[in-house]
Motif scaffolding. Structure first.
Motif, mmCIF file in Angstrom:
data_model
loop_
_atom_site.group_PDB
_atom_site.id
_atom_site.type_symbol
_atom_site.label_atom_id
_atom_site.label_comp_id
_atom_site.label_asym_id
_atom_site.label_seq_id
_atom_site.Cartn_x
_atom_site.Cartn_y
_atom_site.Cartn_z
ATOM 1 N N GLU A 256 -9.346 -5.132 -4.651
ATOM 2 C CA GLU A 256 -7.982 -5.329 -4.156
ATOM 3 C C GLU A 256 -8.054 -6.586 -3.113
ATOM 4 O OE1 GLU A 256 -8.797 -1.666 -0.661
ATOM 5 O OE2 GLU A 256 -9.551 -0.365 -2.110
ATOM 6 N N LEU B 173 2.644 -5.185 6.780
ATOM 7 C CA LEU B 173 0.304 -5.218 6.900
ATOM 8 C C LEU B 173 0.339 -6.034 7.031
ATOM 9 C CD1 LEU B 173 -1.669 -3.518 5.363
ATOM 10 C CD2 LEU B 173 -1.842 -4.797 3.583
ATOM 11 N N SER C 100 0.808 -3.626 -6.050
ATOM 12 C CA SER C 100 0.914 -2.732 -5.399
ATOM 13 C C SER C 100 -0.330 -1.665 -5.455
ATOM 14 C CB SER C 100 1.984 -2.255 -5.084
ATOM 15 O OG SER C 100 2.090 -1.062 -6.460
ATOM 16 N N LEU D 176 0.808 -0.825 -0.032
ATOM 17 C CA LEU D 176 0.148 -0.100 0.478
ATOM 18 C C LEU D 176 0.780 0.754 0.262
ATOM 19 C CD1 LEU D 176 -2.946 -0.324 2.941
ATOM 20 C CD2 LEU D 176 -2.728 -1.360 0.431
ATOM 21 N N LYS D 177 0.536 2.321 -1.392
ATOM 22 C CA LYS D 177 0.747 3.769 -1.076
ATOM 23 C C LYS D 177 0.201 4.502 -0.430
ATOM 24 C CE LYS D 177 4.542 4.253 -4.237
ATOM 25 N NZ LYS D 177 5.049 3.988 -5.221
ATOM 26 N N PHE D 178 0.387 5.455 0.040
ATOM 27 C CA PHE D 178 -0.938 6.849 1.085
ATOM 28 C C PHE D 178 -0.016 7.742 0.854
ATOM 29 C CE2 PHE D 178 0.039 3.068 4.100
ATOM 30 C CZ PHE D 178 0.288 4.073 4.972
ATOM 31 N N ARG E 120 -9.636 4.235 2.368
ATOM 32 C CA ARG E 120 -8.375 5.249 3.146
ATOM 33 C C ARG E 120 -7.441 3.553 3.061
ATOM 34 N NH1 ARG E 120 -10.080 8.071 8.216
ATOM 35 N NH2 ARG E 120 -7.934 8.011 9.195
ATOM 36 N N PRO E 121 -6.309 3.163 3.936
ATOM 37 C CA PRO E 121 -5.184 2.102 4.187
ATOM 38 C C PRO E 121 -5.968 1.610 4.851
ATOM 39 C CG PRO E 121 -4.038 4.102 3.588
ATOM 40 C CD PRO E 121 -5.077 4.871 3.562
ATOM 41 N N GLU E 122 -7.001 2.679 6.187
ATOM 42 C CA GLU E 122 -7.174 2.055 7.459
ATOM 43 C C GLU E 122 -8.534 1.319 7.288
ATOM 44 O OE1 GLU E 122 -4.510 5.709 8.802
ATOM 45 O OE2 GLU E 122 -6.602 5.069 7.309
ATOM 46 N N LEU F 128 -7.027 -2.014 6.466
ATOM 47 C CA LEU F 128 -6.433 -3.156 7.069
ATOM 48 C C LEU F 128 -7.854 -3.087 8.144
ATOM 49 C CD1 LEU F 128 -4.008 -3.698 9.339
ATOM 50 C CD2 LEU F 128 -4.350 -0.561 10.229
ATOM 51 N N TYR G 140 -3.746 5.115 -2.442
ATOM 52 C CA TYR G 140 -4.576 5.536 -3.167
ATOM 53 C C TYR G 140 -4.665 6.784 -3.102
ATOM 54 C CZ TYR G 140 -6.025 1.575 0.566
ATOM 55 O OH TYR G 140 -6.372 0.684 1.144
#
Length: 634
Positions: free
Chosen positions: A238, A39, A247, A23-25, A68-70, A73, A250
């Motif tokens: 995803e 991760l 990869s 992940l990139k953000f 968002r990444p959260e 997650l 976001y």
């Protein structure tokens, strides 16, 4: 360990692709990167934290946040705990959230920020099973009788359990079976009664297992994320990229953010809904129209040549949609004509590729292998444009109820104006309204059977039995037909749900009921399938309207003149805005963007059934010109 659940697939990816970027953000200090190993560790820590809150296998937890990444997650951590997550976006209304969380019997909710926390607090008395709340963003002094944690605090509890050797997360994760419920996705909007689509790990894993080899996705690929992850389409994309070691960056579907991200990240795949591709197409065409005449002529000519060249190429390869067999002589003549056209346009196409097409492709970063389009039908001009400039569109079809992909175009087999061929182990039959098979190439209702078909609607046995027959066939409610090449083409919707170009699902009946509350509206039908916005066909209440005009001192010469007059148009515009508003619980996508006033009412036996229900397909055909006027008016 077999990869038959989302948990085991992710665990395998962490093991295989550990140091590769996952992940990139953006953060305040710049771009952050999480490797697969990092991760995986965070998922374990957060999962251990959720277990410390006492969540049990099979319990439901709401997940209310935007992309968002959260989000990912949290989703992976909850799945690893054997918990069933219930996702929804941040724009959900209070009534929608209350219904979804109460109906799913959620024991907790993970929300994005203080605003979402306050929404939950406002309906907390209607959610007796709720035991805890978790907020992704930091919050100070939350006012709630329930325990409220930040995501960071839950992760800290998880770390403490790991240090103390009390982490049962992996053990719990391995107890999850393929047939276990993974998620409940509620499909309708705020104004209808939402239905909870139950998807098992096996339902989703079918897409995750079959699509990477079909779409040739590898660990070298880079995806840009621009869609809400609580949509089944983005969510499955995803999972797919994580399963292959690719990869994810976001971004946002906003020009000022997306265009720079395309240049810096140079994605190889981009998944989106038709509205995004249409917006890109319209933006380019608008810029072309502003150019001086010589350049405008050059680009317009290049696009025309590109279209002819690509269509001829497809004709040569048998990749144009065919619904009835061609006589042999005509077939040979069309192939010969296509071969000649292809040869004549090839030099020009190569020239224009250097001068025009490559510059358009550069807008996407220059490394794009394909865009994946889903969530609605792709307009033909957009399909033709991308083909002409050399950008591959892999258009697919599916439903939330099918986790979601049923069919998709494949590299080298992109039959335009279709949603491609069926996934492995997936079957489709086309039936008429009486349940009888239609002849090859004819339109009918699409029925689907395969491993991705949902378990059913949560706590709604009757709706499940209406949707899925005894042999496991799902009635999609969509109209379509199969080409001779085996590709599926979507032609409309037999059911009432409207899907906008943005991918949003809208139920028209509640909107129509609210609009009918106006004293000036006699009948109304909401339209907007595969459009950028909703529209409305309105039959006025003529006596009430005439009374209104008399008070205004207006005396039109005819009905047509009356309906076109500025005072009448303004009256209906105000009525629509008054009734369909956020104050009345409607979402932004449910606003009516345009309308047409009809000079006569819908009639029984023609536009209405004998029980006064609207025949939507009939009305859509009967008033096609008026509907077109809604979307072509300035």
């Amino acid at each position: 360990m077999s990869a038959d659940t989302l948990n085991t697939i992710f665990e395998r990816s962490v093991r295989l692709y550990g140091e590769k970027p996952a992940l990139k953000f953006r953060q305040k200090q710049g771009i952050s990167v999480l490797t697969y190993r990092e991760l995986g560790h965070r998922v374990q820590v957060l999962g251990a934290g959720f277990l410390s809150l006492g969540v049990r296998q099979g319990e439901r937890v709401g997940l209310i946040a935007e992309n968002r990444p959260e989000w990912l997650l949290t989703d992976l951590a909850l799945l690893g705990c054997g918990v069933v997550d219930v996702p929804r976006g941040g724009e959900a209304s209070l009534s929608e959230l209350q219904y979804i969380l109460a109906h799913s019997e959620a024991v907790g909710a993970v929300v994005e920020d203080r605003h979402q926390l306050e929404k939950i607090e406002a309906i907390r008395s209607d959610l007796p099973r709720l035991r805890f709340l978790v907020v992704m963003d930091p919050v100070e002094n939350p006012r709630s009788p329930l325990p409220v944690y930040t995501l960071a605090e839950v992760m800290e509890q998880g770390r403490e359990r790991l240090v103390a050797g009390r982490n049962r997360f992996l053990e719990r994760s391995h107890q999850v079976r393929a047939g276990d419920l993974a998620t409940i996705i509620y499909t309708s909007g705020t104004t209808g009664t939402p239905r909870g689509v139950m998807l098992s790990h096996a339902n989703i894993v079918h897409n995750v297992r079959t699509l990477p080899p079909l779409l040739q996705i590898t660990s070298a690929d880079r995806f840009l994320s621009i869609l809400p992850p609580w949509h089944a389409f983005e969510r499955t994309v995803e999972y797919i990229l994580l399963s292959t070691g690719a990869s994810l960056f976001y971004s946002k579907p906003v020009k000022q953010i997306l265009l720079p991200d395309l240049q810096t990240e140079k994605p190889t795949f981009l998944a989106g809904v038709p509205r995004i591709w249409q917006g890109l197409y319209k933006g380019i065409m608008t810029n072309i129209a502003k150019e001086r005449a010589p350049k405008r002529w050059l680009v317009t000519t290049a696009l025309a040549v590109g279209h002819r060249h690509r269509q001829a190429e497809r004709e040569r390869k048998g990749l144009l949609p065919l619904f009835t067999p061609l006589p042999p002589l005509r077939h040979r003549w069309r192939r010969a004509r296509a071969t000649l056209t292809y040869g004549l346009t090839k030099p020009l196409y190569a020239l224009f590729d250097r001068m025009v097409y490559s510059k358009i492709r550069q807008v996407t970063g220059g490394k794009l292998r394909a865009v994946i389009s889903g969530g609605g039908a792709l307009p033909r001009p957009v399909d033709d444009f991308f083909s002409a400039v050399g950008i591959t569109i892999l258009e697919g079809y599916g439903l939330t109820e099918t986790a979601p992909v049923v069919s998709v175009r494949l590299f080298g087999q992109e039959i335009p104006y279709t949603v491609g061929t069926l996934l492995p182990e997936t079957f489709v039959k086309i039936l008429d309204e009486e349940g009888k098979p239609v002849r090859p190439g004819e339109q009918g209702i699409i029925w689907i059977r395969g491993p991705q078909v949902m378990l059913g609607y949560y706590k709604d046995k009757e709706a499940t039995e209406r949707a899925i027959d005894a042999e496991g066939w799902l009635n999609s409610g969509d109209l379509g037909r199969l080409t001779l090449q085996g590709a599926l083409q979507i032609t409309g919707r037999a059911k009432d749900t409207i899907v906008l170009l943005s991918g949003e699902n809208v139920e028209p009946e509640p909107l129509e009921m609210r609009l009918s509350e106006s004293p000036y509206i006699h009948q109304v039908m909401v339209v907007g399938q595969d459009q950028r916005m909703l529209g409305a066909l309105i039959v006025p209440d003529f006596p009430a309207l005439e009374t209104y005009l008399q008070k205004q001192g207006v005396s039109p010469a005819s009905v047509e003149e009356m309906l076109r007059s500025p005072p009448v148009q303004e009256l209906y515009r105000k009525e629509i805005h008054r009734l369909i508003s956020s104050r009345n619980g409607f979402r932004a996508c449910e606003r009516i963007g345009g309308f047409v006033l009809l000079p006569r009412e819908f009639r029984v036996g023609q536009e209405l059934t004998h029980t006064l229900k609207m025949k939507r397909n009939v009305i859509t055909q009967q008033f096609a010109q008026e509907i077109a006027q809604i979307y072509h008016s300035p």
